[in-house]
Design an enzyme around this catalytic site. Sequence first.
Site, PDB file in Angstrom:
ATOM      1  N   LYS A  69       0.810  -1.228   0.000  1.00 23.93           N
ATOM      2  CA  LYS A  69       0.000   0.000   0.000  1.00 23.93           C
ATOM      3  C   LYS A  69       0.838   1.270   0.000  1.00 23.93           C
ATOM      4  O   LYS A  69       0.432   2.293  -0.535  1.00 23.93           O
ATOM      5  CB  LYS A  69      -0.957   0.006   1.186  1.00 23.93           C
ATOM      6  CG  LYS A  69      -2.103  -0.974   1.020  1.00 23.93           C
ATOM      7  CD  LYS A  69      -3.232  -0.663   1.979  1.00 23.93           C
ATOM      8  CE  LYS A  69      -4.431  -1.553   1.716  1.00 23.93           C
ATOM      9  NZ  LYS A  69      -4.200  -2.950   2.157  1.00 23.93           N
ATOM     10  N   SER A 118       1.834  -9.757  -0.996  1.00 26.34           N
ATOM     11  CA  SER A 118       1.432  -8.347  -0.830  1.00 26.34           C
ATOM     12  C   SER A 118       1.811  -7.754   0.519  1.00 26.34           C
ATOM     13  O   SER A 118       2.015  -6.552   0.633  1.00 26.34           O
ATOM     14  CB  SER A 118      -0.069  -8.214  -1.065  1.00 26.34           C
ATOM     15  OG  SER A 118      -0.801  -9.081  -0.213  1.00 26.34           O
ATOM     16  N   GLU A 160      -9.868   7.165   3.720  1.00 26.17           N
ATOM     17  CA  GLU A 160     -10.765   6.282   4.467  1.00 26.17           C
ATOM     18  C   GLU A 160      -9.991   5.012   4.765  1.00 26.17           C
ATOM     19  O   GLU A 160      -9.056   4.682   4.075  1.00 26.17           O
ATOM     20  CB  GLU A 160     -12.003   5.963   3.633  1.00 26.17           C
ATOM     21  CG  GLU A 160     -11.846   4.762   2.693  1.00 26.17           C
ATOM     22  CD  GLU A 160     -10.752   4.920   1.633  1.00 26.17           C
ATOM     23  OE1 GLU A 160     -10.432   6.073   1.262  1.00 26.17           O
ATOM     24  OE2 GLU A 160     -10.216   3.888   1.186  1.00 26.17           O
TER      25      GLU A 160
HETATM   26  C1  LIG Z   1      -4.967  -4.020   1.738  1.00 28.61           C
HETATM   27  C2  LIG Z   1      -4.283  -5.283   1.459  1.00 28.61           C
HETATM   28  C3  LIG Z   1      -4.668  -6.143   0.405  1.00 28.61           C
HETATM   29  C4  LIG Z   1      -5.871  -5.905  -0.437  1.00 28.61           C
HETATM   30  O1  LIG Z   1      -5.878  -4.753  -1.201  1.00 28.61           O
HETATM   31  P1  LIG Z   1      -5.722  -4.781  -2.775  1.00 28.61           P
HETATM   32  O2  LIG Z   1      -6.089  -3.408  -3.182  1.00 28.61           O
HETATM   33  O3  LIG Z   1      -6.678  -5.828  -3.302  1.00 28.61           O
HETATM   34  O4  LIG Z   1      -4.325  -5.126  -3.075  1.00 28.61           O
HETATM   35  C5  LIG Z   1      -3.923  -7.284   0.164  1.00 28.61           C
HETATM   36  N1  LIG Z   1      -2.852  -7.586   0.904  1.00 28.61           N
HETATM   37  C6  LIG Z   1      -2.446  -6.803   1.926  1.00 28.61           C
HETATM   38  C7  LIG Z   1      -1.238  -7.204   2.705  1.00 28.61           C
HETATM   39  C8  LIG Z   1      -3.135  -5.624   2.232  1.00 28.61           C
HETATM   40  O5  LIG Z   1      -2.726  -4.860   3.236  1.00 28.61           O
END
Ligand SMILES: *Cc1c(COP(=O)(O)O)cnc(C)c1O
Length: 392
Positions: free
Chosen positions: A91, A372, A113
């Site tokens: 993010k 992610s 938000e």
């Molecule tokens: C917020 C988050 C997601 C989901 O958000 P996307 O916009 O779908 O990428 C996925 N993995 C992690 C670690 C997150 O913090």
Amino acid sequence: MEKVRAENKGYFGEFGGSFVPEDLQTVMNELEQQFLRYKDDPEFIEEYKYYLREYIGRENPLTYAENLTERIGGAKIYLKREDLNHTGAHKINNAIGQILLAKRMGVKRIIAETGAGQHGVATATACAMFGMECVIYMGKLDTERQALNVFRMELLGAKVVPVSKGQGRLKDAVDEALGDLVQNYKNTFYLLGSAVGPHPYPTMVKHFQAIISEESKRQILEKEGKLPTAVIACAGGGSNAIGAFAHYIDEEDVRLIGVEPAEAPTLSEGVPAVIHGFKCLTLLDEKGDPKPTYSIAAGLDYPGVGPEHSYLKTSGRGEYVTVTGQVALDAFLLLSKTEGIIPALESSHAVAYAVKLAKELTADDLLIVNLSGRGDKDVEQVFGMLKNKENN
Ligand SMILES: *Cc1c(COP(=O)(O)O)cnc(C)c1O
């Protein structure tokens, strides 16, 4: 939000667009102008790359998960390590990109938000770094459930505003933030956290997350001399997935696989509808309202999804599959034990599907899993879930 008109831009097939009231559309038009002005500006790019390197710690590795690969048998599994970024997830790539744009626009106040708090923390972090005033709208219910994340944002200097209107959830926080933006657009920038919302947000968020696949493509070519068989990423709103896919979309031999929670199967079971100012595949209840979902991974708990994923799905370019919370939990435990990497519960969905797919492929196949985020934030929750199971 009332649906006033659709701008004829920011469309991916029938999806995307901008369905917002007139006054908000004026703000979106200005934002689009500024984004287009700066996105290819060499100085802007240089500054963005500077913070990616010096603050976020990019580029992050594409790690060969050798133990996992040997354990599973089949395709070689590589992990794109977004978990190693500052603040522990992808993010921040987007937060830094948008805040640099806000800076160019001469804006000093950032609003956002947040649901579970992860986007709020990334935004508050970037605001601290750039000395911006930061206001985070959060459903009242969510502030109670995520008290530690509220404190984290406050430590970083943000003001967290609990929203008790409606159900006190993410949707209500979005409405409050949009109201604030319309009131204060002259000195305020709305930093959106995923590849959703009215144009230009999905395009802009993809642009700033595309660094993931820009790096991974170079890295896999260096390591293996060929492109992967598939890129696998979890999809909530879809920002890490679209960033992980971006540089492979035109490589037709590379499979793009988005993994959703079986408990919130937006792309697998959704229908085209307008939510939060854009059109996408959406889970609706009998009354035609966005359906409440429940995933063990808070970041994947959203009844809509980015417009480009909706298009990749309906056009057949992307494959979207589901994994249950239980199977994701098993993958969380497996990756921790085999590789010494505790993945976020969101990312564990992608790991789970990679494990399944690897078995069906051969050692000539390469899989890139977008990790992610890291799982530190989820350890307490997993502790609770495992304890519950023991007691049952
Ligand atoms: C917020 C988050 C997601 C989901 O958000 P996307 O916009 O779908 O990428 C996925 N993995 C992690 C670690 C997150 O913090």
